[in-house]
Design an enzyme around this catalytic site. Structure first.
Site, PDB file in Angstrom:
ATOM      1  N   ILE A 132       0.879  -1.169   0.000  1.00  0.00           N
ATOM      2  CA  ILE A 132       0.000   0.000   0.000  1.00  0.00           C
ATOM      3  C   ILE A 132       0.918   1.221   0.000  1.00  0.00           C
ATOM      4  CG2 ILE A 132      -2.018  -1.101   1.027  1.00  0.00           C
ATOM      5  CD1 ILE A 132      -1.341   0.112   3.698  1.00  0.00           C
ATOM      6  N   ASP A 133       0.433   2.308  -0.523  1.00  0.00           N
ATOM      7  CA  ASP A 133       1.250   3.501  -0.701  1.00  0.00           C
ATOM      8  C   ASP A 133       1.707   4.087   0.621  1.00  0.00           C
ATOM      9  OD1 ASP A 133       0.961   3.288  -3.446  1.00  0.00           O
ATOM     10  OD2 ASP A 133      -0.759   4.652  -3.518  1.00  0.00           O
ATOM     11  N   ARG A 134       2.836   4.756   0.573  1.00  0.00           N
ATOM     12  CA  ARG A 134       3.448   5.365   1.752  1.00  0.00           C
ATOM     13  C   ARG A 134       2.499   6.325   2.480  1.00  0.00           C
ATOM     14  NH1 ARG A 134       9.665   7.211   1.720  1.00  0.00           N
ATOM     15  NH2 ARG A 134       9.931   7.219   3.956  1.00  0.00           N
TER      16      ARG A 134
END
Length: 142
Positions: free
Chosen positions: A66-68
């Site tokens: 999942i994105d930062r």
């Protein structure tokens, strides 16, 4: 982002012999990238090595990302067999990601869809959002 072992321990939602589920915080990097920042993957490996007093390297496979800037649950496999099976489940969409957004004002009705187009900027490792089809951008539907 530096993580202490107690911080990692507090983020573990589920763990057994095959997998580990972490509640990733906003800003944490799931796996290493060109920024060189410490990733959750490396932090968890270090945590397991110390906690379980393991000699040598710790196997830990990333099942999905999942994105930062996003918080949420991330699954890591503790064995290669679990990694293979869980990765296949993600590929077959047996495991699905659901994103929730917290907003200050009323959003569109849940029966509608929000469509944007994402184009990755390789230089700074970020995605740019476009409201309409753009060359090199991929459709993203919420």
């Amino acid at each position: 982002m530096q993580n202490s072992n107690s911080n990692i321990a507090s983020q573990i939602i589920y763990e057994d012999n095959h997998l580990l589920v972490i509640n990733k915080k906003v800003g944490q990097l799931v796996q290493g990238d060109k920024t060189g920042d410490e990733s959750l993957l490396d932090s968890i490996k270090n945590f397991i090595k110390i906690r379980d007093n393991k000699p040598g390297n710790v196997f830990l496979g990333l099942v999905h990302r999942i994105d930062r800037p996003t918080s949420g649950l991330v699954i890591y496999a503790k064995t290669s067999k679990a990694l293979s099976r869980l990765t296949q489940m993600v590929k077959n969409r047996e495991i699905k990601k659901t994103y929730w957004a917290v907003v200050t004002k009323e959003m569109i009705p849940t029966s509608q869809r929000l469509v944007h187009y994402l184009k990755k900027n390789e230089k700074n490792n970020k995605a740019i959002v476009f409201p309409k089809p753009t060359e090199g951008a991929k459709e993203a539907i919420l």
